[in-house]
Structures are given as structure tokens and as C-alpha cells.
Design a protein around this motif. Structure first.
Motif, PDB file in Angstrom:
ATOM      1  N   ASN A   8      22.336 -12.379  18.358  1.00  9.45           N
ATOM      2  CA  ASN A   8      20.992 -11.888  18.628  1.00  9.45           C
ATOM      3  C   ASN A   8      20.902 -11.656  20.135  1.00  9.45           C
ATOM      4  O   ASN A   8      20.750 -12.609  20.899  1.00  9.45           O
ATOM      5  CB  ASN A   8      19.953 -12.899  18.160  1.00  9.45           C
ATOM      6  CG  ASN A   8      18.535 -12.464  18.425  1.00  9.45           C
ATOM      7  OD1 ASN A   8      18.282 -11.395  18.984  1.00  9.45           O
ATOM      8  ND2 ASN A   8      17.592 -13.294  18.039  1.00  9.45           N
ATOM      9  N   VAL A   9      21.061 -10.410  20.555  1.00 13.22           N
ATOM     10  CA  VAL A   9      21.003 -10.087  21.979  1.00 13.22           C
ATOM     11  C   VAL A   9      19.555  -9.711  22.305  1.00 13.22           C
ATOM     12  O   VAL A   9      19.102  -8.604  22.023  1.00 13.22           O
ATOM     13  CB  VAL A   9      21.968  -8.941  22.358  1.00 13.22           C
ATOM     14  CG1 VAL A   9      21.901  -8.661  23.854  1.00 13.22           C
ATOM     15  CG2 VAL A   9      23.389  -9.283  21.942  1.00 13.22           C
ATOM     16  N   SER A  10      18.858 -10.686  22.857  1.00 11.48           N
ATOM     17  CA  SER A  10      17.463 -10.513  23.262  1.00 11.48           C
ATOM     18  C   SER A  10      17.138 -11.663  24.211  1.00 11.48           C
ATOM     19  O   SER A  10      17.885 -12.642  24.299  1.00 11.48           O
ATOM     20  CB  SER A  10      16.527 -10.567  22.046  1.00 11.48           C
ATOM     21  OG  SER A  10      16.560 -11.849  21.454  1.00 11.48           O
ATOM     22  N   ARG A  11      16.029 -11.544  24.896  1.00 12.23           N
ATOM     23  CA  ARG A  11      15.618 -12.646  25.780  1.00 12.23           C
ATOM     24  C   ARG A  11      15.413 -13.925  24.972  1.00 12.23           C
ATOM     25  O   ARG A  11      15.819 -15.004  25.388  1.00 12.23           O
ATOM     26  CB  ARG A  11      14.338 -12.281  26.527  1.00 12.23           C
ATOM     27  CG  ARG A  11      14.551 -11.202  27.563  1.00 12.23           C
ATOM     28  CD  ARG A  11      13.269 -10.886  28.346  1.00 12.23           C
ATOM     29  NE  ARG A  11      13.406  -9.636  29.063  1.00 12.23           N
ATOM     30  CZ  ARG A  11      14.105  -9.470  30.179  1.00 12.23           C
ATOM     31  NH1 ARG A  11      14.716 -10.509  30.708  1.00 12.23           N
ATOM     32  NH2 ARG A  11      14.198  -8.295  30.762  1.00 12.23           N
ATOM     33  N   ILE A  20      20.619 -17.258  29.869  1.00 13.68           N
ATOM     34  CA  ILE A  20      21.814 -16.478  30.213  1.00 13.68           C
ATOM     35  C   ILE A  20      21.658 -14.984  29.917  1.00 13.68           C
ATOM     36  O   ILE A  20      22.581 -14.199  30.129  1.00 13.68           O
ATOM     37  CB  ILE A  20      23.068 -17.013  29.491  1.00 13.68           C
ATOM     38  CG1 ILE A  20      22.931 -16.872  27.971  1.00 13.68           C
ATOM     39  CG2 ILE A  20      23.354 -18.449  29.911  1.00 13.68           C
ATOM     40  CD1 ILE A  20      24.218 -17.134  27.213  1.00 13.68           C
ATOM     41  N   TYR A  21      20.474 -14.570  29.450  1.00 11.23           N
ATOM     42  CA  TYR A  21      20.252 -13.190  29.012  1.00 11.23           C
ATOM     43  C   TYR A  21      20.636 -12.152  30.067  1.00 11.23           C
ATOM     44  O   TYR A  21      21.463 -11.277  29.806  1.00 11.23           O
ATOM     45  CB  TYR A  21      18.785 -13.019  28.598  1.00 11.23           C
ATOM     46  CG  TYR A  21      18.407 -11.592  28.329  1.00 11.23           C
ATOM     47  CD1 TYR A  21      18.769 -10.983  27.140  1.00 11.23           C
ATOM     48  CD2 TYR A  21      17.705 -10.842  29.272  1.00 11.23           C
ATOM     49  CE1 TYR A  21      18.441  -9.666  26.888  1.00 11.23           C
ATOM     50  CE2 TYR A  21      17.377  -9.530  29.021  1.00 11.23           C
ATOM     51  CZ  TYR A  21      17.740  -8.949  27.832  1.00 11.23           C
ATOM     52  OH  TYR A  21      17.429  -7.647  27.593  1.00 11.23           O
ATOM     53  N   GLY A  46      17.070  -3.946  15.392  1.00  6.60           N
ATOM     54  CA  GLY A  46      17.071  -3.545  16.792  1.00  6.60           C
ATOM     55  C   GLY A  46      17.960  -2.335  17.022  1.00  6.60           C
ATOM     56  O   GLY A  46      18.348  -1.632  16.088  1.00  6.60           O
ATOM     57  N   SER A  47      18.287  -2.101  18.300  1.00  8.75           N
ATOM     58  CA  SER A  47      19.074  -0.916  18.648  1.00  8.75           C
ATOM     59  C   SER A  47      19.685  -1.098  20.018  1.00  8.75           C
ATOM     60  O   SER A  47      19.277  -1.968  20.788  1.00  8.75           O
ATOM     61  CB  SER A  47      18.179   0.331  18.622  1.00  8.75           C
ATOM     62  OG  SER A  47      16.991   0.104  19.362  1.00  8.75           O
ATOM     63  N   GLY A  48      20.681  -0.279  20.292  1.00  8.26           N
ATOM     64  CA  GLY A  48      21.357  -0.358  21.576  1.00  8.26           C
ATOM     65  C   GLY A  48      22.365   0.759  21.720  1.00  8.26           C
ATOM     66  O   GLY A  48      22.414   1.684  20.907  1.00  8.26           O
ATOM     67  N   GLU A  95      15.642   0.498  25.453  1.00  8.70           N
ATOM     68  CA  GLU A  95      14.350   0.020  25.962  1.00  8.70           C
ATOM     69  C   GLU A  95      13.640  -0.960  25.037  1.00  8.70           C
ATOM     70  O   GLU A  95      12.776  -1.710  25.481  1.00  8.70           O
ATOM     71  CB  GLU A  95      13.438   1.216  26.251  1.00  8.70           C
ATOM     72  CG  GLU A  95      13.932   2.050  27.423  1.00  8.70           C
ATOM     73  CD  GLU A  95      13.076   3.273  27.648  1.00  8.70           C
ATOM     74  OE1 GLU A  95      12.281   3.240  28.608  1.00  8.70           O
ATOM     75  OE2 GLU A  95      13.196   4.237  26.864  1.00  8.70           O
ATOM     76  N   ALA A  96      14.017  -1.006  23.759  1.00  8.42           N
ATOM     77  CA  ALA A  96      13.424  -1.980  22.835  1.00  8.42           C
ATOM     78  C   ALA A  96      13.874  -3.400  23.185  1.00  8.42           C
ATOM     79  O   ALA A  96      13.229  -4.373  22.806  1.00  8.42           O
ATOM     80  CB  ALA A  96      13.787  -1.641  21.392  1.00  8.42           C
ATOM     81  N   ASP A  97      14.992  -3.516  23.886  1.00 11.98           N
ATOM     82  CA  ASP A  97      15.448  -4.778  24.468  1.00 11.98           C
ATOM     83  C   ASP A  97      15.837  -5.849  23.453  1.00 11.98           C
ATOM     84  O   ASP A  97      15.703  -7.036  23.722  1.00 11.98           O
ATOM     85  CB  ASP A  97      14.390  -5.320  25.428  1.00 11.98           C
ATOM     86  CG  ASP A  97      14.998  -5.910  26.692  1.00 11.98           C
ATOM     87  OD1 ASP A  97      16.127  -5.540  27.038  1.00 11.98           O
ATOM     88  OD2 ASP A  97      14.336  -6.758  27.305  1.00 11.98           O
ATOM     89  N   ASN A  98      16.341  -5.435  22.277  1.00  4.12           N
ATOM     90  CA  ASN A  98      16.850  -6.428  21.331  1.00  4.12           C
ATOM     91  C   ASN A  98      17.734  -5.773  20.287  1.00  4.12           C
ATOM     92  O   ASN A  98      17.522  -4.625  19.910  1.00  4.12           O
ATOM     93  CB  ASN A  98      15.718  -7.213  20.669  1.00  4.12           C
ATOM     94  CG  ASN A  98      14.962  -6.388  19.661  1.00  4.12           C
ATOM     95  OD1 ASN A  98      15.440  -6.187  18.547  1.00  4.12           O
ATOM     96  ND2 ASN A  98      13.810  -5.880  20.036  1.00  4.12           N
ATOM     97  N   ILE A  99      18.723  -6.521  19.859  1.00  7.57           N
ATOM     98  CA  ILE A  99      19.593  -6.083  18.769  1.00  7.57           C
ATOM     99  C   ILE A  99      20.135  -7.334  18.085  1.00  7.57           C
ATOM    100  O   ILE A  99      20.397  -8.349  18.741  1.00  7.57           O
ATOM    101  CB  ILE A  99      20.743  -5.179  19.278  1.00  7.57           C
ATOM    102  CG1 ILE A  99      21.396  -4.410  18.137  1.00  7.57           C
ATOM    103  CG2 ILE A  99      21.774  -5.991  20.054  1.00  7.57           C
ATOM    104  CD1 ILE A  99      22.315  -3.287  18.613  1.00  7.57           C
TER     105      ILE A  99
END
Length: 180
Positions: free
Chosen positions: A65-68, A74-75, A99-101, A138-142
């Protein structure tokens, strides 16, 4: 998944960085550099994903889960590290759950960046030895499933003279018909 040439203009890495007009990249071009992809709807994805995993001999998997929220303190460090141009000695396999990236891959024959805009249902395989990088949009999560042939290896080899000589890099270049 949408693939296109990255514009290389300065600015936030999380922006699309698409040319105007866009310069799309064909599936044939991606296959020529060893990048594979599938679209598997997230609803009831497991049978199809399991079939691909079996066919390609992927034995292990986990979820990232890549998000804040998902990475905490460590984000920022991780996002910067993911965006450093590097290669791995193993394939990088990702199935996007939410999410997206963007995954950027180098087209070795031209040294241009190809941007892969990924969204839920996209499964991509980035071959061992290819230079690449990752960033959120820009959605800042995946959230993605990571698949592995064996135990996960997390060693990025940043681009440089030593990495250019790495046997996995050299094998990759031979496999796509670039170089000696």
C-alpha cells in the motif's frame, strides 16, 4: 494500462508528463522491450491472476500500500527512492488492486522514457535488467499485489557504469537485440 512517451519536462513527477499531442506506445513496442501486460478485472481476479502466476512460475505474493497512510514516516523517502532510475536482477510483477500510478521504463534503443499509467486491473511485468522507476500520480495512493518467482529480492541497482556491466543488464540487452 495506457503507455506513452514521457515528455521529460521539469515538474512534479506525479503529473502525467504526456506530450501534446500524445505519443502513444503500442503493445508491440512494449513487447519488443520485454514489458508484458494483462487487464484482469478486479472483481473476481483471483482465478485469472492465479493462471498467469502458474504459467510464469510465480510462487509467492504480498500486498503493498503505497500511500502516506500505508507507509507512515518513511513515505517521502520511499517515493524518492522508487523514482531513482534503477534495475533489478528479477522481474518486477505488479497487479493493481486500487489507486493509480506510473511505471517509467527505458526504451534501450533510444534511451527514451515510456510511461505506463496503471489503474485497477492492470497486471504488468517489467523484465529483469531493464532500467525503470515508479511514482504515484496526483491521487497519491496505490495498492498492488507483488508477485515473485522465489523469495522477494529488494535490491535496486541504480543506473551507472557498474550497473551497465551487470550480467542481468547485459542479458536483458541481448534478449531485445541491443548491444553486443
Amino acid at each position: 494500462m495506457r503507455a506513452y512517451y514521457f515528455d521529460n519536462l521539469p515538474g512534479d513527477q506525479r503529473l502525467p508528463h504526456d506530450f501534446n499531442p500524445s505519443r502513444p506506445v503500442s503493445q508491440e513496442t512494449l513487447e519488443a522491450i520485454g514489458v508484458k501486460s494483462w487487464e484482469i478485472p478486479v472483481e473476481r481476479y483471483e482465478p485469472k491472476l492465479n493462471a498467469v502466476a502458474k504459467e510464469r512460475d510465480y510462487k509467492n505474493r504480498d500486498t503493498i500500500n503505497v500511500s502516506r497512510e500505508g507507509m507512515g514516516a518513511i513515505y517521502e523517502e520511499k517515493i524518492k527512492g522508487f523514482f531513482q532510475e534503477h534495475m533489478h536482477e528479477d522481474e518486477e510483477i505488479r497487479y493493481i488492486l486500487s489507486g493509480s500510478g506510473f511505471f517509467d521504463v527505458r526504451q534501450a534503443s533510444t534511451d527514451e522514457w515510456i510511461r505506463l499509467a496503471v489503474t485497477p486491473g492492470d497486471l504488468i511485468v517489467i523484465p529483469a535488467g531493464i532500467y525503470h522507476r515508479f511514482t504515484l500520480d496526483e491521487a497519491d495512493n496505490i495498492k498492488a499485489l507483488r508477485l515473485f518467482k522465489d523469495e522477494p529480492k529488494w535490491i535496486p541497482h541504480n543506473r551507472g557504469v557498474e550497473t551497465d556491466a551487470n550480467p542481468y543488464r547485459q542479458d536483458y540487452l541481448k534478449s531485445i537485440g541491443v548491444g553486443a
